[in-house]
Design an enzyme around this catalytic site. Sequence first.
Site, PDB file in Angstrom:
ATOM      1  N   GLY A  31       0.715  -1.343  -0.223  1.00  0.00           N
ATOM      2  CA  GLY A  31      -0.085  -0.053   0.144  1.00  0.00           C
ATOM      3  C   GLY A  31       0.639   1.676   0.355  1.00  0.00           C
ATOM      4  N   ASN A  91       1.959   2.985  -3.109  1.00  0.00           N
ATOM      5  CA  ASN A  91       1.076   4.300  -3.991  1.00  0.00           C
ATOM      6  C   ASN A  91      -0.403   4.859  -2.508  1.00  0.00           C
ATOM      7  OD1 ASN A  91       1.461   4.476  -7.161  1.00  0.00           O
ATOM      8  ND2 ASN A  91       1.784   1.972  -6.023  1.00  0.00           N
ATOM      9  N   ARG A 108     -16.271 -18.087  -7.878  1.00  0.00           N
ATOM     10  CA  ARG A 108     -15.684 -17.229  -8.250  1.00  0.00           C
ATOM     11  C   ARG A 108     -16.669 -15.749  -8.940  1.00  0.00           C
ATOM     12  NH1 ARG A 108     -10.268 -14.987  -7.931  1.00  0.00           N
ATOM     13  NH2 ARG A 108     -10.195 -13.188  -8.676  1.00  0.00           N
ATOM     14  N   VAL A 114      -7.655  -9.770 -11.157  1.00  0.00           N
ATOM     15  CA  VAL A 114      -8.746  -8.988 -12.217  1.00  0.00           C
ATOM     16  C   VAL A 114     -10.210  -8.907 -12.059  1.00  0.00           C
ATOM     17  CG1 VAL A 114      -9.577 -10.054 -14.432  1.00  0.00           C
ATOM     18  CG2 VAL A 114      -7.756 -10.730 -13.835  1.00  0.00           C
ATOM     19  N   HIS A 169       0.209   1.106 -13.260  1.00  0.00           N
ATOM     20  CA  HIS A 169       0.945   0.498 -13.792  1.00  0.00           C
ATOM     21  C   HIS A 169       2.845   0.874 -13.870  1.00  0.00           C
ATOM     22  CE1 HIS A 169       2.108  -3.695 -15.708  1.00  0.00           C
ATOM     23  NE2 HIS A 169       2.842  -2.721 -16.778  1.00  0.00           N
ATOM     24  N   ASP A 188     -10.626  -0.571 -18.923  1.00  0.00           N
ATOM     25  CA  ASP A 188     -11.090  -1.365 -19.721  1.00  0.00           C
ATOM     26  C   ASP A 188     -11.571  -2.571 -20.438  1.00  0.00           C
ATOM     27  OD1 ASP A 188      -9.210  -2.267 -21.527  1.00  0.00           O
ATOM     28  OD2 ASP A 188      -9.818  -1.021 -23.507  1.00  0.00           O
ATOM     29  N   GLU A 189     -11.139  -3.331 -20.870  1.00  0.00           N
ATOM     30  CA  GLU A 189     -11.637  -5.000 -20.563  1.00  0.00           C
ATOM     31  C   GLU A 189     -10.611  -5.872 -20.657  1.00  0.00           C
ATOM     32  OE1 GLU A 189     -14.706  -3.366 -22.136  1.00  0.00           O
ATOM     33  OE2 GLU A 189     -16.147  -4.627 -20.838  1.00  0.00           O
TER      34      GLU A 189
HETATM   35  C1  GAR Z   1       3.245  -0.901  -7.389  1.00  0.00           C
HETATM   36  O1  GAR Z   1       4.404  -0.843  -8.152  1.00  0.00           O
HETATM   37  C2  GAR Z   1       2.087  -0.841  -8.638  1.00  0.00           C
HETATM   38  O2  GAR Z   1       1.995  -0.250  -9.765  1.00  0.00           O
HETATM   39  C3  GAR Z   1       1.973  -2.459  -8.774  1.00  0.00           C
HETATM   40  O3  GAR Z   1       2.235  -3.045  -7.453  1.00  0.00           O
HETATM   41  C4  GAR Z   1       2.882  -2.502  -6.762  1.00  0.00           C
HETATM   42  C5  GAR Z   1       2.316  -2.424  -5.583  1.00  0.00           C
HETATM   43  O4  GAR Z   1       2.570  -1.445  -4.862  1.00  0.00           O
HETATM   44  N1  GAR Z   1       1.130  -3.027  -9.998  1.00  0.00           N
HETATM   45  C6  GAR Z   1       1.025  -3.350 -10.846  1.00  0.00           C
HETATM   46  O5  GAR Z   1       2.082  -4.633 -10.897  1.00  0.00           O
HETATM   47  C7  GAR Z   1      -0.564  -3.890 -11.300  1.00  0.00           C
HETATM   48  N2  GAR Z   1      -0.088  -4.510 -12.282  1.00  0.00           N
HETATM   49  P1  GAR Z   1       2.364  -0.874  -3.324  1.00  0.00           P
HETATM   50  O6  GAR Z   1       1.401  -2.199  -2.987  1.00  0.00           O
HETATM   51  O7  GAR Z   1       3.229  -0.847  -2.010  1.00  0.00           O
HETATM   52  O8  GAR Z   1       1.751   0.189  -3.564  1.00  0.00           O
END
Ligand code: GAR
Length: 195
Positions: free
Chosen positions: A12, A14, A66, A93, A110, A147-148
């Site tokens: 977490g 971010n 699911r 997903v 990403h 998106d999808e």
């Molecule tokens: C981050 O680097 C984010 O960009 C990546 O997971 C990490 C989560 O870190 N997301 C992906 O790879 C999505 N495809 P966090 O829990 O410390 O924010």
Amino acid sequence: MLKICVCVSGGGTNLQAIIDAIESGKITNTQIVRVISNNKGAYALERATDKGINAVAVSPKDYEDRESFNKAFLACVDEVAPDLVVLAGFLVVLPPMMIQKYTGRIINIHPSLIPSFCGKGYYGLKVHEAVLARGVKVTGATVHYVDEGTDTGPILLQKAVEVLPDDTPKALQQRVMEQAEWQILPQAINMIANT
Ligand code: GAR
């Protein structure tokens, strides 16, 4: 006031960047109405509750299949009626019915410069391992609408980060977070909240 629901799976950082940006005024006109994790043990949930933010775990392990998990997850989002859903390190997903219902109202961070190193199988540390294996000299992060497809939605913001000769996947992941993710994700939310 933009009401956001933040979905997380792990540490977490971010989410923390979003919380800090709201506190410091870098993000205005925005309130986190709920944090949802698919993982009960996610440290991200603690970060939220520490700040008095509503935090809920909806784990696939608690559902028969699911379909029932998808329904419960969507219900948990719907309950707080967010204007925007933010996928901040959410490694599940999304239910297709949720993507349809919230079209143009879900963003994702990403950890690469899309369209490189994205799509199925590219998440977390795997992205940075692939970047180093390919030997590219520049990588970065992308905020895009969902998106999808997997990482195929319209791009909102990107930021480049240099790859250094002695980088390990972990060192590169940390630099991409600090120099790109923790900046462009709050920036994107602020843009949406104020346009
Ligand atoms: C981050 O680097 C984010 O960009 C990546 O997971 C990490 C989560 O870190 N997301 C992906 O790879 C999505 N495809 P966090 O829990 O410390 O924010």
